[in-house]
Structures are given as structure tokens and as C-alpha cells.
Write a protein that holds these residues in place. Structure first.
Motif, short mmCIF file in Angstrom:
data_model
loop_
_atom_site.label_atom_id
_atom_site.label_comp_id
_atom_site.label_asym_id
_atom_site.label_seq_id
_atom_site.Cartn_x
_atom_site.Cartn_y
_atom_site.Cartn_z
N UNK A 254 0.83 -1.20 0.00
CA UNK A 254 0.00 0.00 0.00
C UNK A 254 0.87 1.26 0.00
N UNK A 255 0.39 2.28 -0.68
CA UNK A 255 1.20 3.48 -0.91
C UNK A 255 1.59 4.19 0.37
N UNK A 256 0.71 4.25 1.36
CA UNK A 256 1.05 4.95 2.60
C UNK A 256 2.16 4.23 3.35
N UNK A 257 2.14 2.91 3.31
CA UNK A 257 3.20 2.13 3.95
C UNK A 257 4.54 2.39 3.27
N UNK A 258 4.53 2.38 1.94
CA UNK A 258 5.76 2.61 1.19
C UNK A 258 6.31 4.01 1.45
N UNK A 259 5.44 5.01 1.44
CA UNK A 259 5.88 6.40 1.62
C UNK A 259 6.50 6.60 3.00
N UNK A 260 5.84 6.10 4.03
CA UNK A 260 6.37 6.25 5.39
C UNK A 260 7.68 5.49 5.57
N UNK A 261 7.76 4.30 4.99
CA UNK A 261 8.97 3.49 5.12
C UNK A 261 10.16 4.17 4.44
N UNK A 262 9.93 4.75 3.27
CA UNK A 262 11.00 5.45 2.57
C UNK A 262 11.48 6.67 3.35
N UNK A 263 10.58 7.25 4.16
CA UNK A 263 10.93 8.40 4.99
C UNK A 263 11.51 7.98 6.34
N UNK A 264 11.67 6.66 6.54
CA UNK A 264 12.24 6.17 7.78
C UNK A 264 11.27 6.16 8.94
N UNK A 265 9.96 6.08 8.64
CA UNK A 265 8.94 6.10 9.68
C UNK A 265 8.14 4.80 9.68
N UNK A 266 7.82 4.32 10.88
CA UNK A 266 6.90 3.20 11.01
C UNK A 266 5.47 3.72 10.87
N UNK A 267 4.60 2.86 10.36
CA UNK A 267 3.17 3.18 10.25
C UNK A 267 2.41 2.37 11.28
N UNK A 268 1.58 3.04 12.07
CA UNK A 268 0.76 2.32 13.04
C UNK A 268 -0.39 1.66 12.30
N UNK A 269 -0.47 0.33 12.40
CA UNK A 269 -1.48 -0.43 11.64
C UNK A 269 -2.27 -1.33 12.57
N UNK A 270 -3.41 -1.77 12.09
CA UNK A 270 -4.25 -2.69 12.86
C UNK A 270 -4.35 -4.02 12.14
N UNK A 271 -4.50 -5.06 12.92
CA UNK A 271 -4.67 -6.40 12.38
C UNK A 271 -5.83 -6.42 11.38
N UNK A 272 -5.62 -7.14 10.28
CA UNK A 272 -6.62 -7.40 9.23
C UNK A 272 -6.80 -6.24 8.27
N UNK A 273 -6.10 -5.10 8.50
CA UNK A 273 -6.16 -4.02 7.53
C UNK A 273 -5.25 -4.34 6.35
N UNK A 274 -5.41 -3.62 5.26
CA UNK A 274 -4.70 -3.94 4.02
C UNK A 274 -3.19 -3.72 4.13
N UNK A 275 -2.43 -4.71 3.64
CA UNK A 275 -0.97 -4.63 3.56
C UNK A 275 -0.52 -4.36 2.13
N UNK A 276 -1.18 -4.97 1.16
CA UNK A 276 -0.81 -4.80 -0.23
C UNK A 276 -1.59 -5.74 -1.13
#
Length: 291
Positions: A254-276
Motif C-alpha cells: 500500500x502506498x502509505x506504507x511505502x511512503x512512510x517506510x522510505x521516509x524512515x517512519x513506522x506506520x501504526x497499523x491494525x490487524x486485518x487491515x490492508x498490507x498490499x
């Protein structure tokens, strides 16, 4: 933790057998307490310390007999809706956690995993041909804190091909530890669970224990078919890490995960939400190594 994992003195201490004896002793001591009836008195202070919304738990707080029982609690039904439940081409997060994703393990090693000797071969253990299918693997890293739900779930639908235990140590899973030179992911006690997915090909989830965490306990067996979001393992008390490996090109995160990861940030996520989402590329269906 910062002293132990981020300073030259800490790195020196981690080379000493006495340090590992102390860490192992402390780990087992806390694990025994968390499973004892005496630990019930620690449940409410634990909730207060980590600001946990206990109203989301499946049962009333008073009904949990031990700290471990509360730690491994389930949520009330419907608290974590499954992303596109009828579309197995969408992978989901395995747990409430903080997540980073990378299109290649090499990128993850450069920007996130600082262990000196980290490699896919060491992460997975004997039997996987890392020169072929896993050479360009994509990786999702989900880091759990003590406040999170420590029931772990399948990111994809498929058949459980193999379950293997690796590692013997119990180093910390805190941010400072993960970003240190310690080889937490390849030395800690962990379960390597391989899935055969029609949409994603071969997928491996590695469930990594840590200090103050008992052994990871699988809840499924080899040959069993699971749907994404099904429970597959549980952690004991403490923090922990999950990594999910996909064949090169098999997933578009998912784009938000990729964007945050490239910026060196973890994304707070919940179980069963979309990964990709699965890409359908042929390389995703290459066979895994034999164990």
C-alpha cells in the motif's frame, strides 16, 4: 535497552556469556510470573501503564486469570474488519503493530535492519534457496509493543507447507534494539511458517520472540488450509516482531506504507487491515526450498 544495544559498552557486554546467562534468566523469570495466578494483580497496572483500551477486550478484565491470559486476549468480534474479505489478492497485516515495508530485503537491511550479520538465509534457516526465489524478496516488518494484541494471523490465504523453530536467544524488540548491530531477527527464538498461496505464491511469515517473551506457539499444523486473518500463532508476554517475505515482484505494498517506510517512519497499523495487493507476476509462484 539503549545502553545495551546502542553503545560500545553494550556491544561488548553482548559478547560475554555472563550477559546471555542473565538475559535468559530474566526472560524465564518474567515468563513464569506472567503465567502464574499471582500475576493477575498486575493486569490492571499493566493496562494503566500502556494506556490499553480494555473495553475492546473479548472478556471483562476481571475474568483473565493471569497476565499472560490478558496479554494474549482476543478483541470483541468486529473490532478489526477484514480488508476485502472475499478477495484473496489483498494481503492483510498479521497484528496490531508498527510496520515498515520494502520491495527488497537488501533495502530493508540498508535502511531499517541494522544487525551486522542479517541475511535471508539466516532468517529462514536451512533448506531455503535464497539465491533464487528469495534473492529479491519483498519484506514487511511488523513490530509489536506490549500493549498490542499478541495473537498472530495469516497475511494471506493458503496452505501451511512447513513450520520450523529457529534461534535460541531472547534479545529485545524495542526500536533501539532493532536499529542496533545486534542480530535480533536471525538469533532470537522464532517460528518460520511457510504458506502456499494461489495469489501470492510462496509466502513465509517469521514470528520472532524477544526478551520478556516466551516461545512463540503455533496454533496451526502443516497441511492445514487457512484464510487470511485466521489465527496461526500466539506470543507470550512482552514485545515481539513479525516479518513477512514475498517473492520478488509478488506484492505491491500500500502506498502509505511505502511512503512512510522510505521516509524512515513506522506506520501504526491494525490487524486485518490492508498490507498490499498481489501483482500476479509468474516469479511469485517459484517453489520454496526443501527443509
Amino acid at each position: 535497552m539503549w545502553l545495551l544495544y546502542k553503545t560500545w559498552l553494550g556491544r561488548l557486554l553482548l559478547r560475554l556469556p555472563l550477559t546471555w546467562w542473565i538475559l535468559t534468566w530474566q526472560h524465564h523469570r518474567i515468563a513464569r510470573y506472567a503465567n502464574s495466578p499471582e500475576s493477575k494483580k498486575s493486569v490492571k497496572p499493566f493496562i494503566q501503564t500502556f494506556k490499553i483500551d480494555a473495553s475492546a477486550a473479548e472478556k471483562p478484565v476481571e475474568s483473565y486469570p493471569t497476565l499472560q491470559a490478558f496479554f494474549a486476549r482476543r478483541l470483541k468480534p468486529g473490532m478489526r474488519p477484514l480488508a476485502t474479505p472475499h478477495n484473496d489478492a489483498v494481503a492483510v497485516h498479521p497484528a496490531d503493530s508498527r510496520c515498515v515495508v520494502y520491495d527488497s530485503v537488501d533495502a530493508a537491511h540498508r535502511f531499517w535492519i541494522k544487525g551486522q550479520h542479517f541475511s535471508v538465509a539466516k532468517l529462514l534457516g536451512p533448506g531455503y534457496d535464497v539465491r533464487d526465489h528469495w534473492r529479491h524478496a519483498a519484506i514487511a516488518i511488523n513490530r509489536l509493543s506490549p500493549s498490542d494484541i499478541h495473537r498472530l494471523h495469516a497475511s494471506v490465504s493458503g496452505t501451511i507447507v512447513k513450520i520450523a523453530r529457529r534461534g535460541t536467544r531472547f534479545m529485545g524488540s524495542q526500536f533501539a534494539a532493532v536499529h542496533s548491530h545486534a542480530d535480533i531477527m536471525t538469533e532470537n527464538d522464532r517460528i518460520v511458517m511457510e504458506f502456499d498461496s494461489r495469489e501470492f505464491g510462496t509466502v513465509v511469515q517469521v514470528m520472532i520472540g524477544a526478551s520478556e517473551v516466551g516461545s512463540v506457539v503455533p496454533l496451526v499444523k502443516e497441511g492445514q488450509h487457512v484464510k487470511k486473518g485466521d489465527e496461526v500463532a500466539v506470543f507470550a508476554y512482552g514485545g515481539s516482531i513479525m516479518t513477512t517475505l514475498f517473492g520478488g515482484g509478488a506484492i505491491k505494498f500500500d502506498e502509505d506504507l511505502e511512503a512512510n517506510s522510505k521516509a524512515g517512519r513506522e506506520t501504526l497499523v491494525t490487524f486485518a487491515s490492508s498490507l498490499g495487493r498481489a501483482t500476479g507476476r509468474p516469479h511469485a509462484h517459484a517453489p520454496a526450498g526443501q527443509m
